[in-house]
Design an enzyme around this catalytic site. Structure first.
Site, PDB file in Angstrom:
ATOM      1  N   GLU A 189      -5.313   3.883   5.869  1.00 46.93           N
ATOM      2  CA  GLU A 189      -4.923   3.605   4.490  1.00 46.93           C
ATOM      3  C   GLU A 189      -5.485   4.684   3.565  1.00 46.93           C
ATOM      4  OE1 GLU A 189      -6.295   2.255   1.156  1.00 46.93           O
ATOM      5  OE2 GLU A 189      -6.318   0.139   1.762  1.00 46.93           O
TER       6      GLU A 189
ATOM      7  N   SER B 219     -10.954  -0.518   2.490  1.00 47.95           N
ATOM      8  CA  SER B 219     -10.257  -0.630   3.779  1.00 47.95           C
ATOM      9  C   SER B 219      -9.890   0.768   4.263  1.00 47.95           C
ATOM     10  CB  SER B 219      -8.964  -1.428   3.617  1.00 47.95           C
ATOM     11  OG  SER B 219      -9.221  -2.693   3.065  1.00 47.95           O
TER      12      SER B 219
ATOM     13  N   ARG C 204       0.824  -1.228   0.000  1.00 54.13           N
ATOM     14  CA  ARG C 204       0.000   0.000   0.000  1.00 54.13           C
ATOM     15  C   ARG C 204       0.860   1.280   0.000  1.00 54.13           C
ATOM     16  NH1 ARG C 204      -3.215  -3.474  -0.857  1.00 54.13           N
ATOM     17  NH2 ARG C 204      -5.386  -3.529  -0.196  1.00 54.13           N
TER      18      ARG C 204
HETATM   19  N1  EPU Z   1     -11.287 -10.580   9.546  1.00 50.46           N
HETATM   20  C1  EPU Z   1     -11.924 -10.455  10.763  1.00 50.46           C
HETATM   21  N2  EPU Z   1     -13.089  -9.732  10.808  1.00 50.46           N
HETATM   22  C2  EPU Z   1     -13.627  -9.156   9.716  1.00 50.46           C
HETATM   23  C3  EPU Z   1     -12.997  -9.308   8.477  1.00 50.46           C
HETATM   24  C4  EPU Z   1     -11.814 -10.014   8.403  1.00 50.46           C
HETATM   25  O1  EPU Z   1     -11.474 -10.966  11.777  1.00 50.46           O
HETATM   26  O2  EPU Z   1     -14.675  -8.486   9.869  1.00 50.46           O
HETATM   27  C5  EPU Z   1     -10.004 -11.296   9.512  1.00 50.46           C
HETATM   28  C6  EPU Z   1     -10.108 -12.747   9.119  1.00 50.46           C
HETATM   29  O3  EPU Z   1      -9.182 -13.476   9.868  1.00 50.46           O
HETATM   30  C7  EPU Z   1      -9.686 -12.726   7.658  1.00 50.46           C
HETATM   31  C8  EPU Z   1      -8.652 -11.653   7.672  1.00 50.46           C
HETATM   32  O4  EPU Z   1      -9.140 -10.673   8.578  1.00 50.46           O
HETATM   33  O5  EPU Z   1      -9.144 -13.946   7.275  1.00 50.46           O
HETATM   34  C9  EPU Z   1      -8.377 -11.013   6.340  1.00 50.46           C
HETATM   35  O6  EPU Z   1      -9.584 -10.475   5.800  1.00 50.46           O
HETATM   36  P1  EPU Z   1      -9.767 -10.229   4.232  1.00 50.46           P
HETATM   37  O7  EPU Z   1      -9.371 -11.425   3.486  1.00 50.46           O
HETATM   38  O8  EPU Z   1     -11.120  -9.689   3.982  1.00 50.46           O
HETATM   39  O9  EPU Z   1      -8.671  -9.138   3.862  1.00 50.46           O
HETATM   40  P2  EPU Z   1      -8.092  -7.857   4.624  1.00 50.46           P
HETATM   41  O10 EPU Z   1      -6.693  -8.165   4.999  1.00 50.46           O
HETATM   42  O11 EPU Z   1      -9.005  -7.376   5.687  1.00 50.46           O
HETATM   43  C10 EPU Z   1      -7.066  -6.901   2.414  1.00 50.46           C
HETATM   44  C11 EPU Z   1      -7.089  -5.617   1.652  1.00 50.46           C
HETATM   45  C12 EPU Z   1      -8.379  -5.480   0.875  1.00 50.46           C
HETATM   46  C13 EPU Z   1      -8.513  -6.693  -0.062  1.00 50.46           C
HETATM   47  C14 EPU Z   1      -8.493  -7.952   0.801  1.00 50.46           C
HETATM   48  C15 EPU Z   1      -8.571  -9.236  -0.005  1.00 50.46           C
HETATM   49  C16 EPU Z   1      -5.721  -4.094   2.986  1.00 50.46           C
HETATM   50  C17 EPU Z   1      -5.691  -2.832   3.785  1.00 50.46           C
HETATM   51  N3  EPU Z   1      -6.933  -4.490   2.540  1.00 50.46           N
HETATM   52  O12 EPU Z   1      -8.079  -6.809   3.416  1.00 50.46           O
HETATM   53  O13 EPU Z   1      -8.280  -4.315   0.059  1.00 50.46           O
HETATM   54  O14 EPU Z   1      -9.717  -6.629  -0.812  1.00 50.46           O
HETATM   55  O15 EPU Z   1      -7.259  -7.986   1.552  1.00 50.46           O
HETATM   56  O16 EPU Z   1      -7.332  -9.533  -0.529  1.00 50.46           O
HETATM   57  O17 EPU Z   1      -4.675  -4.688   2.747  1.00 50.46           O
HETATM   58  C18 EPU Z   1      -8.749  -2.003   0.113  1.00 50.46           C
HETATM   59  O18 EPU Z   1      -7.535  -1.814   0.162  1.00 50.46           O
HETATM   60  O19 EPU Z   1      -9.552  -1.026   0.084  1.00 50.46           O
HETATM   61  C19 EPU Z   1      -9.262  -3.351   0.116  1.00 50.46           C
HETATM   62  C20 EPU Z   1     -10.554  -3.614   0.153  1.00 50.46           C
END
Ligand code: EPU
Length: 329
Positions: free
Chosen positions: A325, A230, A158
Site C-alpha cells: 500500500e 498499513s 486505496r
Molecule cells: N487482524 C489480525 N491480526 C492483526 C491485526 C488484525 O488477524 O495483527 C485481523 C482481525 O481479524 C481484524 C482484521 O484483521 O478484525 C482487521 O483489522 P483492523 O480492523 O485493524 O483493520 P485492517 O483491515 O488491518 C484497515 C486499514 C487501516 C485502518 C483500519 C481500521 C487498510 C490497508 N488498512 O486495516 O488503515 O486504520 O482498517 O479501519 O485498508 C492505513 O491505511 O495505513 C491504515 C492504518
C-alpha cells in the site's frame, strides 16, 4: 519558495529512513509552483507518512500551503476548502469542533490533506471519497490549475486517478469537502460498535475520541517507532478462493467488497506466524501484523527484504498475492 541543497529527510518521513535529496523546494503558496523548474524525477512530499524512500532523491517538492475556508453552507451541509499542506487531522478536528459529520471516522490519520485523495485514505468504515466534493491540482505540463469533481477522480479502495494515471503529472493543491450538519453516524465497524455498546446520543466528537482511542491501541506512534501505517493493502479474492480458504480455515475473517471478498492481510500474516517477526532492524509490528516498523536505524533495503519475505510466505501458504500500500520511491 525556499530551496535547500543536500537536505536530510529522516525527520520528514514517518518510517524515519535516513536519506538525502539533492534539491529540496519548500512551497508555502501554490502560485510558487508556476516558478518551479521540475526535473524528470521529483517527489511531492506532504506528511511523508505513506512513503518508503529507498534511494537518494533528486528533487523534493515539500508542500506547506495552509488554510481552511468555509465556501458555502445550507441548513444541511457545509462546504469547506482545505489547502493541500494542512495536516489531515487538523482538518478533521476543525470539522468535529463545528459539530459536522463525515470526517470523524477518519480521525488521527497521519499525513496531509493533499495526500488524502491520492490513495483515498480510509478507516473505520469510512473513506475520504465519501466526503470529497472536488480536488484542485496543478498540471505540471500545462502549468494550469484544474479541478476534478469527485466522480472524475476514479476513487476506489486505496486508489484514485491521482495514484496511477496522473502520477507525477499533477500536484494536488487543495481539496473541497462536503460535510453534514445533520447527525449521520457511521458505526458499522466492529470496533466502534463494541466501544459504544448501549451508549446513546453519540456525537461526531465522541466518534473522534473513540477512533483515537482504538487507533492508539493498535497503531504505533510514529514519533516513537518508525512506520507508515498499513504497509500492505487488504487482499481481495474471488468467491472460489474464499471457499477454498474457508474449508481449510473455518474462522477466516472476510467482508464482501467490490471485485470479490476482502480478507484482512493482517490475519494472513499473523496466521503465517510472522507477527513480531524481525529482519535486521525492520520488523512486523507485534500489535498489528499489517504494519512494518523500523526498530531503529533500519534501511529501506531491510524493510523491502522483509516485505518480500512476508509476501512470499503468504503466497506459499494461502496462494494469495498481497500488494503493498505504501508508496516506494
Ligand atoms: N487482524 C489480525 N491480526 C492483526 C491485526 C488484525 O488477524 O495483527 C485481523 C482481525 O481479524 C481484524 C482484521 O484483521 O478484525 C482487521 O483489522 P483492523 O480492523 O485493524 O483493520 P485492517 O483491515 O488491518 C484497515 C486499514 C487501516 C485502518 C483500519 C481500521 C487498510 C490497508 N488498512 O486495516 O488503515 O486504520 O482498517 O479501519 O485498508 C492505513 O491505511 O495505513 C491504515 C492504518
Amino acid at each position: 519558495m525556499k530551496i535547500e541543497k543536500n537536505k536530510i529527510l529522516t525527520s520528514l518521513n514517518t518510517f524515519k529512513i535516513k536519506e538525502y535529496c539533492e534539491e529540496f523546494i519548500k512551497i508555502e503558496d501554490k502560485k510558487e509552483l508556476l516558478n518551479v523548474d521540475f526535473t524528470d524525477d521529483f517527489l511531492i512530499l506532504g506528511g511523508g507518512s505513506n512513503l518508503l524512500i529507498t534511494k537518494r532523491l533528486k528533487q523534493v517538492i515539500f508542500l506547506q500551503t495552509k488554510g481552511i475556508k468555509i465556501i458555502s453552507e445550507t441548513s444541511d451541509d457545509m462546504i469547506i476548502k482545505v489547502e493541500a499542506g494542512e495536516e489531515w487531522d487538523h482538518f478533521v478536528k476543525y470539522s468535529v469542533d463545528k459539530n459536522l459529520y463525515g470526517a470523524e471516522n477518519l480521525s488521527f490519520i497521519p499525513g496531509t490533506v493533499g495526500a488524502a485523495p491520492i490513495q483515498n485514505i480510509g478507516a473505520y468504515g469510512a473513506e475520504a471519497k465519501d466526503i470529497i466534493q472536488d480536488v484542485e491540482f496543478f498540471n505540471i505540463t500545462t502549468k494550469q490549475f484544474e479541478v476534478f469533481e469527485n466522480k472524475k477522480c476514479n476513487f476506489e479502495y486505496r486508489s484514485s486517478i491521482f495514484k496511477y494515471e496522473l502520477k507525477n503529472k499533477i500536484i494536488i493543491t487543495s481539496v473541497t469537502f462536503k460535510l453534514s450538519k445533520l447527525k449521520k453516524l457511521n458505526l458499522q465497524y466492529g470496533g466502534l460498535t463494541q466501544y459504544f455498546g448501549e451508549k446513546k446520543n453519540i456525537t461526531s466528537i465522541d466518534v473522534r475520541d473513540a477512533v483515537i482511542a482504538i487507533r492508539e491501541t493498535k497503531l504505533p506512534n510514529t514519533d516513537i517507532i518508525g512506520n507508515s501505517g498499513s504497509f500492505f493493502k487488504n487482499a481481495i479474492v474471488p468467491e472460489q478462493k474464499l471457499c477454498e480458504l474457508k474449508a481449510k480455515y473455518p474462522n477466516i475473517p472476510f467482508f464482501k467488497a467490490a471485485g470479490g471478498f476482502k480478507i484482512p492481510t493482517a490475519w494472513l500474516i499473523e496466521k503465517a506466524g510472522l507477527k513480531g517477526f524481525k529482519h535486521g532492524n525492520a520488523g512486523v509490528y507485534n500489535k498489528h501484523a499489517l504494519i512494518l516498523v523500523n526498530h531503529g536505524g533500519a534501511t529501506a533495503q531491510e524493510i523491502l527484504y522483509l516485505s518480500d519475505y512476508v509476501e512470499n510466505k503468504v503466497f506459499e501458504l494461502f496462494g494469495v498475492r498481497i500488494n503493498k500500500e505504501v508508496n516506494i520511491v
